[in-house]
Design an enzyme around this catalytic site. Structure first.
Site, PDB file in Angstrom:
ATOM      1  N   HIS A   1       0.847  -1.193   0.000  1.00 45.47           N
ATOM      2  CA  HIS A   1       0.000   0.000   0.000  1.00 45.47           C
ATOM      3  C   HIS A   1       0.884   1.245   0.000  1.00 45.47           C
ATOM      4  O   HIS A   1       2.033   1.216   0.444  1.00 45.47           O
ATOM      5  CB  HIS A   1      -0.902   0.007   1.223  1.00 45.47           C
TER       6      HIS A   1
ATOM      7  N   GLU B   1       0.968   4.023   1.756  1.00 47.11           N
ATOM      8  CA  GLU B   1       1.489   4.507   3.036  1.00 47.11           C
ATOM      9  C   GLU B   1       2.676   3.658   3.498  1.00 47.11           C
ATOM     10  O   GLU B   1       3.671   4.193   3.995  1.00 47.11           O
ATOM     11  CB  GLU B   1       0.396   4.504   4.108  1.00 47.11           C
TER      12      GLU B   1
ATOM     13  N   CYS C   1      -6.256   2.213   5.495  1.00 50.23           N
ATOM     14  CA  CYS C   1      -6.899   0.972   5.927  1.00 50.23           C
ATOM     15  C   CYS C   1      -6.336   0.591   7.302  1.00 50.23           C
ATOM     16  O   CYS C   1      -5.452   1.259   7.841  1.00 50.23           O
ATOM     17  CB  CYS C   1      -6.627  -0.136   4.903  1.00 50.23           C
TER      18      CYS C   1
ATOM     19  N   CYS D   1      -2.444   0.015   7.208  1.00 52.93           N
ATOM     20  CA  CYS D   1      -1.655   1.244   7.094  1.00 52.93           C
ATOM     21  C   CYS D   1      -1.801   2.118   8.330  1.00 52.93           C
ATOM     22  O   CYS D   1      -0.827   2.718   8.793  1.00 52.93           O
ATOM     23  CB  CYS D   1      -2.035   1.994   5.822  1.00 52.93           C
TER      24      CYS D   1
END
Length: 150
Positions: free
Chosen positions: A47, A49, A76, A79
């Site tokens: 992801h 991040e 999410c 993250c």
């Protein structure tokens, strides 16, 4: 946020999920990352991040509480947890993730975090005009994946 949006658009053009993130310290971008979940090989942990976190210069980590992560989409759970455990001081997101955003978990953090140790500011959505269309593309891509729920 403009740089995060540009990263999200770039990842989309590469066949990936359009999410971008930058980490800022002293008004300068110190790290950035895009979502590389789909390509070059499927990896659900890549992801934006987390990719940005990997790129923070190690010598700057003692100043993590001063850092801000700007991301095009509400983080999410994975993250949010990574940002929390890395003690990033502020999270600013452009669009709300109505399906997978971590905002619902914030009131349920363990006591260690509720005592003020490592808790970040959670700010957003701040740029729905630019980021909501990206989120709709994220949602569309996920709905077509074998693991998506449509």
């Amino acid at each position: 946020m403009d740089r995060a949006v540009a990263i999200a658009r770039q990842t989309l053009s590469e066949g990936n999920i359009p999410v971008g993130a930058v980490i800022v310290l002293d008004d300068a971008i110190i790290a950035e990352g895009g979502s590389y979940v789909l390509k070059p090989i499927y990896n659900p942990g890549r992801h934006a991040e987390k990719e940005a976190i990997k790129n923070v210069p190690v010598e700057l980590w003692p100043r993590a509480k001063e850092m801000t992560c700007y991301t095009t989409l509400e983080p999410c759970m994975m993250c949010m947890g990574a940002l929390l455990l890395h003690s990033i001081g502020r999270i600013v997101f452009g669009a709300t993730d109505i399906r997978g955003g971590a905002r619902f978990a914030l009131p349920h953090l363990p006591p260690f975090y509720k005592d003020g140790r490592g808790v970040f500011e959670w700010i957003g959505p701040t740029d729905p005009d630019s980021c909501d269309p990206l989120y709709h593309q994220v949602d569309e891509i996920f709905s077509k994946l074998p693991c998506g729920d449509g």
